[in-house]
Write a protein that holds these residues in place. Structure first.
Motif: not given
Length: 99
Positions: A63-68, A75-79
């Motif tokens: 999962g990618k890390t996303k901004g504020q 935040g983080r998108r799930p694996h």
């Protein structure tokens, strides 16, 4: 064996997976904890592919890390995990025929 509907979650419809269908390869989103043996059994049961699966490739997508997200926290998108199932020539999977 686990429930096959919990192992294979959904077909993966992307431009690349559409191109792969021409060479008898189908992509699915699967459970992160599933191994190749579980995926093979689930695919054979769900899509009636007894002795028609040639190869199974699994890919773990991080999962990618996303901004504020909230108050300067990221935040983080799930694996998630995807699988590419190669079937014999002339075999089709019904989940992709309606798309």
């Amino acid at each position: 064996m686990k429930d096959p509907y919990r192992i294979i979650k959904q077909p993966l419809i992307t431009e690349k997976s559409t191109i792969l269908r021409e060479s008898n390869k189908y992509a699915f989103v699967v459970d992160v904890k599933a191994n190749k043996a579980d995926i093979r059994k689930a695919a054979e049961e769900l899509f009636d592919l007894k002795d028609k699966i040639l190869k199974i490739n699994t890919i773990q997508v991080r999962g990618k890390t996303k901004g504020q997200f909230w108050r300067y926290r990221q935040g983080r998108r799930p694996h998630w995990k995807k699988v590419i199932i190669t079937v014999t020539e002339g075999t089709t999977i019904e989940a992709f025929e309606s798309i």
